[in-house]
Design an enzyme around this catalytic site. Structure first.
Site, PDB file in Angstrom:
ATOM      1  N   ARG A  94       0.842  -1.201   0.000  1.00  0.00           N
ATOM      2  CA  ARG A  94       0.000   0.000   0.000  1.00  0.00           C
ATOM      3  C   ARG A  94       0.877   1.251   0.000  1.00  0.00           C
ATOM      4  O   ARG A  94       0.560   2.239  -0.681  1.00  0.00           O
ATOM      5  CB  ARG A  94      -0.927   0.006   1.215  1.00  0.00           C
ATOM      6  N   ASN A 148     -10.964  -4.184  -0.854  1.00  0.00           N
ATOM      7  CA  ASN A 148     -10.860  -3.125  -1.854  1.00  0.00           C
ATOM      8  C   ASN A 148      -9.919  -3.505  -2.990  1.00  0.00           C
ATOM      9  O   ASN A 148      -9.091  -4.398  -2.827  1.00  0.00           O
ATOM     10  CB  ASN A 148     -10.357  -1.837  -1.190  1.00  0.00           C
ATOM     11  N   CYS A 170     -19.427  -1.491   1.294  1.00  0.00           N
ATOM     12  CA  CYS A 170     -18.522  -0.426   1.712  1.00  0.00           C
ATOM     13  C   CYS A 170     -19.257   0.442   2.727  1.00  0.00           C
ATOM     14  O   CYS A 170     -20.422   0.776   2.527  1.00  0.00           O
ATOM     15  CB  CYS A 170     -18.084   0.415   0.515  1.00  0.00           C
ATOM     16  N   ASP A 171     -18.580   0.824   3.778  1.00  0.00           N
ATOM     17  CA  ASP A 171     -19.233   1.559   4.862  1.00  0.00           C
ATOM     18  C   ASP A 171     -19.135   3.076   4.713  1.00  0.00           C
ATOM     19  O   ASP A 171     -19.642   3.814   5.548  1.00  0.00           O
ATOM     20  CB  ASP A 171     -18.608   1.164   6.200  1.00  0.00           C
ATOM     21  N   HIS A 200     -16.832   4.353  -3.858  1.00  0.00           N
ATOM     22  CA  HIS A 200     -15.984   5.518  -3.603  1.00  0.00           C
ATOM     23  C   HIS A 200     -16.124   6.559  -4.707  1.00  0.00           C
ATOM     24  O   HIS A 200     -15.195   7.310  -4.995  1.00  0.00           O
ATOM     25  CB  HIS A 200     -14.500   5.107  -3.466  1.00  0.00           C
ATOM     26  N   TYR A 260     -14.540  10.550  -1.369  1.00  0.00           N
ATOM     27  CA  TYR A 260     -13.456  10.123  -2.250  1.00  0.00           C
ATOM     28  C   TYR A 260     -13.450  10.848  -3.592  1.00  0.00           C
ATOM     29  O   TYR A 260     -12.449  10.777  -4.316  1.00  0.00           O
ATOM     30  CB  TYR A 260     -13.545   8.614  -2.498  1.00  0.00           C
ATOM     31  N   ARG A 280      -0.455   7.967   4.052  1.00  0.00           N
ATOM     32  CA  ARG A 280      -1.443   7.345   4.932  1.00  0.00           C
ATOM     33  C   ARG A 280      -1.002   5.954   5.396  1.00  0.00           C
ATOM     34  O   ARG A 280      -1.235   5.573   6.540  1.00  0.00           O
ATOM     35  CB  ARG A 280      -2.777   7.254   4.178  1.00  0.00           C
TER      36      ARG A 280
END
Length: 439
Positions: A94, A148, A170-171, A200, A260, A280
């Site tokens: 990531r 994701n 997705c929350d 998103h 997003y 991040r």
């Protein structure tokens, strides 16, 4: 009611403890006989095994069997529900997803932009392999997926396993609703929200308040523009996305968008504010991941230590548990999930993978039609994104460099094919062993 055997795939995730605690809170409606934690990262899975064992003991649920394993046969055989939240490549990959695009002046983000596409290429391989294991060892199990990038995962599963029992969730929309309700004095439980888009990548169309007996979107839009949204206790980077939501809404005041969308509408502004050397991913590795490891060690040293500082029962965990409850108990609950369009958004291509309101019952997911066309501005943005995602999935299945380059070029965070090719070529090297060979 039959007791359920559940597997949490990606068991070492920092969200696992909260999912388990919420399932235990709803034990009467969702009785459990066994929890299996499946993860290829032995250390993180073992840490979470220690924590989940502690949670079970603290809730007088030690009779629930607990197993942590990296063996798919042990993880999935005879399972009833799989809560899937895997991260292929872990946080180290990531970090590259975020830093490589930033080096080229592009958005570096986990699920959006070219970092999201790189993650998507990795995720498809790992996730499809896992779905095959589930089909082999527990073909009747429901897969509740949080992995994701959701739209890309959903499209790839649809192509390879069209009959798989999978729900993609997705929350983020619920998180936005909770923030709106808390900031402007409403109770989200009284809301019927209409939303459309891609994962998103979408917009709230209306929010009907049952008590008010009307659509309260005009007041919410005015509130977001004039006062913004503040979420107490939220991490700094996430609070910035809510600050940005006010800016987006002031420019496009007909809807409230998904946070997003800032990465697609204002990529230059996002890049200007980023530290390309500390993203991040670094925040999470230095924060939540170290904290979970520390808590696990504390429990190892003293199995009865008083500690509840290892999970936060927020929207993420609550949402997936609510879906499981609605599915098992035929509650016909209303959610926003990722599904094939098939007319839910009338003027969008039928084979798009969209995020829209649905009902969840014992049969699975029943999408709700929007009943009207969406504006050309939203449609144009979505059509381009859908095409880019489909090209990426094509590239994965066909091993096509050309399709991958087309997908990277079409991504709306990218200004030119030249830059798209530079990032793609660097991503191929960085993802060696994770991506299929592209020719």
């Amino acid at each position: 009611m039959k007791k359920q055997r559940i597997c949490i795939a990606g068991g070492g995730s920092t969200h696992t403890a909260a999912i388990v605690q919420l399932l235990l809170d709803n034990y009467k409606e969702f009785p459990i006989s066994e929890i299996r934690l499946y993860d290829t990262d032995f250390k993180r899975n073992d840490d979470m095994n220690v924590i989940v064992d502690y949670i079970l003991r603290q809730n007088d649920m030690a009779h629930i069997d607990l197993l942590a394993t990296d063996d798919p046969k042990l993880a999935f055989t005879g399972i009833d529900f799989v809560f899937a939240q895997i991260r292929v490549g872990g946080m180290k990959m990531r970090e590259l997803d975020e830093k490589i695009p930033l080096k080229h002046g592009l958005v570096g983000q986990e699920t959006c932009g070219l970092g999201g596409f790189a993650y998507g290429m990795r995720s498809m391989g790992g996730f499809l392999e896992m779905v095959q294991f589930i089909q082999d060892y527990a073909p009747d199990a429901w897969i509740l997926n949080y992995t994701n990038p959701e739209s890309i995962i959903s499209e790839s599963v649809r192509r390879k396993f069209p009959n798989a029992k999978i729900i993609n969730a997705c929350d983020m929309t619920i998180g936005i609703e909770e923030a709106l309700a808390e900031n402007f004095g409403y109770d989200r439980k009284n809301w019927i929200a209409d939303y459309y888009g891609l994962n998103h990548f979408g917009w709230f169309d209306s929010i009907y308040d049952v008590n008010e007996k009307r659509d309260i979107m005009p007041e919410l839009i005015e509130g977001v523009i004039n006062g913004g949204i503040s979420v107490p206790g939220l991490e700094t980077s996430w609070q910035k996305t809510y600050d940005m939501l006010g800016y987006i809404t002031s420019n496009f005041p007909n809807n409230i968008s998904n946070n997003y969308l800032e990465y697609y509408l204002y990529p230059d502004m996002f890049v200007e504010k980023q530290d390309p050397n500390y993203t991040r991913a670094n925040v999470i590795m230095d924060g939540r991941l170290k904290h979970i490891a520390k808590v696990a060690d504390l429990i190892r040293e003293n199995p009865d230590v008083e500690n509840d500082d290892f999970f936060e029962k927020g929207a993420h965990s609550q949402y997936i548990v609510d879906i499981a409850l609605s599915l098992l108990n035929n509650l016909n609950g209303r959610f926003k999930l990722i599904v094939p369009n098939r007319g839910a958004i009338p003027n969008l291509r039928s084979d798009a993978v969209v995020e829209v309101p649905v009902y969840v019952n014992a049969r699975g997911v029943e999408p709700i039609s929007l009943r009207h066309d969406i504006p050309d501005f939203h449609k144009g943005l979505m059509e381009a994104q859908v095409a880019a995602e489909k090209l990426l999935v094509d590239a994965f299945f066909e091993g096509s460099y050309q399709k991958a380059l087309e997908a990277f070029t079409l991504n709306q965070t990218v200004p030119s094919a030249r830059v798209a090719k530079l990032v793609l070529d660097e991503m191929i090297i960085a993802n060696e062993g994770y991506w299929p060979e592209l020719k």
